[in-house]
Structures are given as C-alpha cells and as structure tokens.
Design a protein around this motif. Structure first.
Motif, short mmCIF file in Angstrom:
data_model
loop_
_atom_site.label_atom_id
_atom_site.label_comp_id
_atom_site.label_asym_id
_atom_site.label_seq_id
_atom_site.Cartn_x
_atom_site.Cartn_y
_atom_site.Cartn_z
N GLY A 9 0.78 -1.22 0.00
CA GLY A 9 0.00 0.00 0.00
C GLY A 9 0.81 1.27 0.00
N ASP A 10 2.14 1.14 -0.09
CA ASP A 10 3.02 2.30 -0.10
C ASP A 10 3.83 2.31 -1.39
N PRO A 11 3.23 2.73 -2.51
CA PRO A 11 3.96 2.71 -3.78
C PRO A 11 5.21 3.58 -3.77
N VAL B 16 -0.56 -3.03 -17.23
CA VAL B 16 0.71 -3.28 -16.54
C VAL B 16 0.92 -4.77 -16.33
N LEU B 17 -0.13 -5.47 -15.86
CA LEU B 17 -0.01 -6.91 -15.67
C LEU B 17 0.24 -7.62 -16.99
N GLU C 134 6.70 -7.64 -8.79
CA GLU C 134 5.91 -6.52 -9.30
C GLU C 134 4.45 -6.92 -9.51
N VAL C 135 4.24 -8.13 -10.03
CA VAL C 135 2.86 -8.61 -10.24
C VAL C 135 2.10 -8.65 -8.92
N GLU C 136 2.73 -9.17 -7.88
CA GLU C 136 2.06 -9.27 -6.59
C GLU C 136 1.78 -7.89 -6.01
N LEU C 137 2.71 -6.94 -6.22
CA LEU C 137 2.51 -5.60 -5.68
C LEU C 137 1.39 -4.87 -6.44
N TYR C 138 1.40 -4.97 -7.77
CA TYR C 138 0.37 -4.29 -8.55
C TYR C 138 -1.00 -4.94 -8.34
N SER C 139 -1.02 -6.26 -8.14
CA SER C 139 -2.30 -6.96 -7.98
C SER C 139 -3.01 -6.58 -6.69
N GLN C 140 -2.28 -6.08 -5.71
CA GLN C 140 -2.87 -5.72 -4.43
C GLN C 140 -3.29 -4.26 -4.36
N GLN C 141 -3.18 -3.55 -5.50
CA GLN C 141 -3.62 -2.16 -5.52
C GLN C 141 -5.14 -2.09 -5.64
N ALA C 142 -5.69 -0.95 -5.28
CA ALA C 142 -7.14 -0.79 -5.30
C ALA C 142 -7.69 -0.93 -6.72
N ASN C 143 -7.06 -0.26 -7.67
CA ASN C 143 -7.47 -0.33 -9.08
C ASN C 143 -6.34 -0.98 -9.87
#
Length: 589
Positions: free
Chosen positions: A173-175, A222-223, A208-217
């Motif tokens: 949650g902290d990009p 990107v994926l 990166e996939v795991e980090l982006y997948s946990q974003q709200a939108n």
C-alpha cells in the motif's frame, strides 16, 4: 571352525595397545589442537536444543580462544558464530543476532569467497522467510548485508537476493516505497549483459505482479506487459512459485478481457505450480479455474482430476460445487438461489472481484443456453413462457434474441411482435437463392427497367431543377434509369453487359457478407449424458435417431449406411417433380 562361527560376532578378537605413558609430556601438536576445537564445537552444538545457554557459552569460548591466524580454526569460529545466531534467533533475541552478523561479516572475508557467499545466501533465506519475523529485524539484517556487499563491491548474487527479499516484505500500500526499489533493481539488471540475471529478472517481475495486484485499481495493461515480458525470458531453472505468480497474472488479464479458454489453461498451469510448492493460493486459483471452465463451456471439470478430488469435499467449495451443478442442469432459479446463499453466508468467493465479474456472465450464458434449448424444443413459444423460464423482461427478451441471431447462435428464429411469441421455422426463406449470380440479377434489372417507375421514385435534383430520367428499353443496355441510378451514377455506372454482370456479382457478394453466419452447435458429450439422465429419471426412452445419444451401432459401417439413406433414384424423381411443377406454372395463360 565353520564359516558361521568364523563370521559370528563372538569370533571377533580385538587387540588394544596401551598408549605410551610418556605421551602426556609431549607438546600438543596443531593437528591435535584442531581436533580439540572440532570436538568442542560438536559438543556445544549438541546442547543447543536441551540447554541453549550452555551451548552458547561453549560456542563463545571457541570464538574467544581460537587463533584467527589459523585457517582451520577460523572456519570453526565462523561455524560457531552461525550456531550462536541460530540459537539467539530461536530465542527471539534479535538485537544479539544483529551483533553476531557484524562478527560473521568480519570473519567471512578471510574465508573462501564461494563458501562465504553460499553461507550468506542461506542466512538470508533462514532469517527472512518466516512471515512472523519482525519487519524491523528483517530490514536491519538486510541493510547490514547490503552495506557490506556494496562496501566490498562483491557478491552480485547476494545484492539481488537481499534487495528482492526486502521488496517482498515491503508494504504494497506504499507505492512511494517500493517503486523506487523496483527501478533500482531494474537498472542493475540492465547493467548485466551476459544474461546471468534472468532468474532475478523473473523474480522481480513476479514481485511486481504481486505488488500491482494488491492495488485498489489494478491496471490490466501493466499486468499484461509484465506477463508478456516474462514469456521472452528463457531460463533453465525457475522456482515454481515465480512461474505460478506470472501465469496467474496472464490468466487474470485473459479472464477480464473475455478470453476464458486461455484463462482456464493458464489458471490450470498456475494451480500446478502452486501445488508443487505447497502455496495456499492454490485453493483460490482452483476456484478461478472452475469459473473459467464454466464461462468457456469446456467439458473439463477441474474437480475430477486425482489431485483436486479432495478439494470438492471441503466446506469452502460447497457453494462453488452447487453452482456447477445448477449450471450443468441449466437451472436458473437454483443457480440464483445458490449465489444468494453464498452472499448471505459470507463466502469469501462471493466478494471476490473475479467472481463478481464472472457471475453475471455465467448467468447470461445460462439464460442464453435455456433460450436456445426452448427454440429447439418448440416451433412457437409465447413471450410469457420464455420470460418465466429465463427470468427475463419482455424488452430484455427481444434484445437477447436479436443478440443471439446477430451472433449466429439462433437460426431460423423470428419475433412475432403482434402475437408476442417466438417462431422457429424448419425451412426459412433465404434472402438470396443459392443460384443467384450476376447474370440473374442483370436479367432482373432488365425486367425492372421495362416498367415506368418514375411516379414511385423521388426525383433527382440536377442544378436546382427536379428531373426524372426515363427508363431505357428492355432490349437495350441499362442506362441511367430511375432504378439503376440509385445504385450507380456518373462514371461509376457500368457500360457493357459484361461489366453489369461483374458489378452485380460484387453487389450480391457484398450483401451476403453482411448476413450473420449461423453457428453450428453440436451437443457436447457432457450435455448428452445429462440429457439422457434426465430422460431416464422421467421414465422416457430416448429415440434411436435422437441427437441426444450416439448409438454404438453407428460405429458399424453397415448401420451407418442405413441412417438417412438417400438413393439416386429418389433424387431424380424429386427433380422431375420440381421441373413439372415449373412447367405447369409457365403454361398457365
């Protein structure tokens, strides 16, 4: 003496030689001293489970008394420090562990580089893999190792592993915290041209996939980019978990873009990789796999394989299994009730974004499937009956019929707006006859041109004056008549008969291309079995020629020849009847 007596345990005779009494006066050699350190190390190590404090004292005595200039003793000191760290880590004394790291890094520089690098790699794995370990300790531990590696300018592999480990433990949650780290690792990867960093590149993409997948939108672009880049990297050895994460990303992208068959294949591969490493994420991926199978109408049942049969008996899959049963039975009411119960019982799957995306589409497929079955069963069925069976409004029913007809999934079906019913014709009239060609169209134009239709067609305006162009004679080539001028005008107008025939062929082909191509549906083996079971429950016996079954007798060539047998004589007789009927029509005055 027999062989048995010779080889028996009692036949062994041991001779012991008494040691020299003067040995105590001989100075202890370096080899004897090494043996003493080794014995002391293993004695202390053996106490670490029964008496950890005593073990630490014994190991610390080795560290303090060993000669650092002796390579053999230095190795035992290094091993002793590692054992002290393990005991302190198990006791939860993390500040002492960090103090021991400094000593290990200092001693390790005097050891063989390969051995020291391998030891650091194992230490990173041990002290950072447990999710219950405090994040502060993990970050401090990694920072110490990174500071050492950067200062000594060595161990590139340790640098990558330490940074990737730190990236895995960072807050998604902290990009602002993890995006600079991703950029730093990518820059280091780009600086290594020999291709030895491919495994770290895949690991970074998975992170990166795991980090982006946990974003709200979640940004699908990107994926998709990360997944496509991962396919270009060839590596002989890749951890199954990394492959599973990347395949899951590709499956999610394909799923949201409507390519459900590709998503099903990728989710299946993802499940196998997660299952290999024992990841708990395989349970969720298996649910996604089942949803993809329903949306793609694939006969593959993910719960019929040997490795997944046990999951169908678990409580968390009860709602999903009921959904699959309702879908296979084409029971819309039961399907809706199951989904409603899942939401009431707080089933985690009911709140999953993928499920929410799939649920409406599965319901639409189920309604369309029921509607198609009704049109196959009845030649005429009222709106009221269809709406009741499919749970649709009248307006939505008309929209759905038009969508299915346009898509080619409904053939020979018409909407009767007056009587409010669906009509299915066995032999619908075609807009174009199969024999229609340019010559026949040209002949029709000649016939039309023989009539004066000027009073029926709007006048053409040329230079502000309304004029009607008179039709040409039926015996002449079509000119700019009031009919043909609507299709061709000016220099585009064909001049000769051959040009008119070619133009008519092109016009006819263009109109045919606008018609939807009917999709030929064949009942799957799964649907056939379900239909037969329904008929058996009702006490009905399927007819031999029914489309619901495939008799085994059809495999026999002789039996196949008896089905729908048409002889040449029958065809000739039918053609003769058609010709006589045409001649009778022409002879009518």
């Amino acid at each position: 003496m027999s062989d048995e007596d010779f080889y028996s345990e009692e036949s062994y005779e041991f001779e012991f030689e008494d040691g020299d009494e003067d040995d105590n006066d001989v100075p202890v050699s370096d080899m004897d001293e090494d043996y003493a350190v080794e014995n002391k190390y293993y004695s202390a190590k053996g106490l670490k489970y029964d008496d950890p404090d005593q073990a630490v004292q014994g190991l610390e005595s080795i560290v303090s008394s060993a000669k650092n200039d002796d390579p053999e003793a230095r190795e035992w000191v290094f091993k002793s420090c590692k054992q002290i760290m393990k005991i302190q880590f198990d006791q939860g004394v993390y500040d002492k562990v960090l103090n021991s790291v400094d000593l290990i890094l200092d001693i390790g520089t005097k050891l063989p580089p390969n051995y020291f690098e391998e030891s650091l790699s194992k230490m990173i794995t041990k002290y950072t893999s447990d999710e219950n370990t405090p994040v502060e300790f993990v970050n401090a531990f990694i920072d110490k190792i990174l500071a050492f590696v950067i200062a000594e300018n060595c161990f590139t592999r340790i640098w990558f592993k330490a940074n990737l480990t730190k990236l895995d433990r960072i807050d998604p949650g902290d990009p602002d915290a993890w995006k600079p780290m991703v950029k730093l690792i990518n820059e280091r990867l780009d600086s290594i041209p020999d291709g030895s960093s491919t495994s770290y590149a895949l690991q970074l993409m998975a992170a990166e996939v795991e980090l982006y997948s946990q974003q709200a939108n979640v940004d699908l672009s990107v994926l998709s980019d990360l997944y496509q880049r991962s396919l270009t990297i060839n590596t002989a050895v890749a951890h199954p978990k990394i492959i599973g994460v990347l395949r899951e990303a590709g499956a999610r992208v394909s799923f949201y873009r409507g390519n459900f068959e590709k998503a099903r294949l990728l989710f299946y591969e993802c499940f196998n990789n997660y299952d290999e490493v024992g990841s708990t994420k395989k349970r969720t991926v298996l649910k996604y796999l089942a949803l993809s199978a329903m949306l793609s109408d694939n006969e593959f049942n993910p719960f019929e394989s040997q490795e997944t049969q046990a999951y169908s008996q678990l409580d968390e899959y009860s709602g999903l299994m009921a959904m699959i049963d309702a879908y296979d039975s084409a029971d819309i009411e039961t399907y809706k009730r199951v989904v409603s119960n899942m939401a009431k019982e707080n089933d985690p799957l009911a709140s999953d974004p993928i499920f929410q995306f799939a649920n409406s589409r599965i319901l639409d497929n189920l309604i369309a499937k029921t509607l198609i079955n009704l049109t196959k069963t009845y030649k005429s069925v009222s709106y009221e009956t269809v709406c009741a069976r499919c749970h649709l409004s009248n307006d939505r029913l008309q929209e759905l019929v038009l969508e299915l007809v346009t898509a080619g999934k409904l053939t020979n079906t018409k909407l009767d707006f007056v009587n409010r019913s669906l009509i299915t014709e066995d032999s619908p009239a075609s807009i174009f006859e199969p024999t229609s060609n340019g010559k026949s169209i040209y002949g029709n134009l000649q016939v039309i041109n023989s009539f004066d239709l000027s009073s029926l067609l709007p006048p053409r305006v040329n230079g502000g004056t309304s004029t009607i162009t008179e039709p040409d004679s039926a015996n002449s080539e079509p000119s700019t008549t009031s009919v043909t001028s609507l299709i061709y005008s000016g220099h585009e107008r064909p001049q000769s008969k051959s040009e008119w025939v070619v133009a008519a062929d092109q016009w006819c082909s263009h109109l045919r291309s606008a018609l939807p191509v009917p999709i030929k549906y064949e009942m799957s083996q799964k649907d056939k079995v379900i239909s037969i079971q329904k008929q058996e429950l009702k006490g009905d016996t399927p007819e031999t020629g029914s489309a619901l079954i495939q008799p085994q007798e059809e495999e026999n060539d002789n039996q196949t020849m008896l089905v729908d047998k048409v002889t040449k004589s029958d065809m000739l007789l039918r053609w003769a009847d058609e010709i006589n009927a045409k001649l009778a029509q022409l002879s009518i005055p």
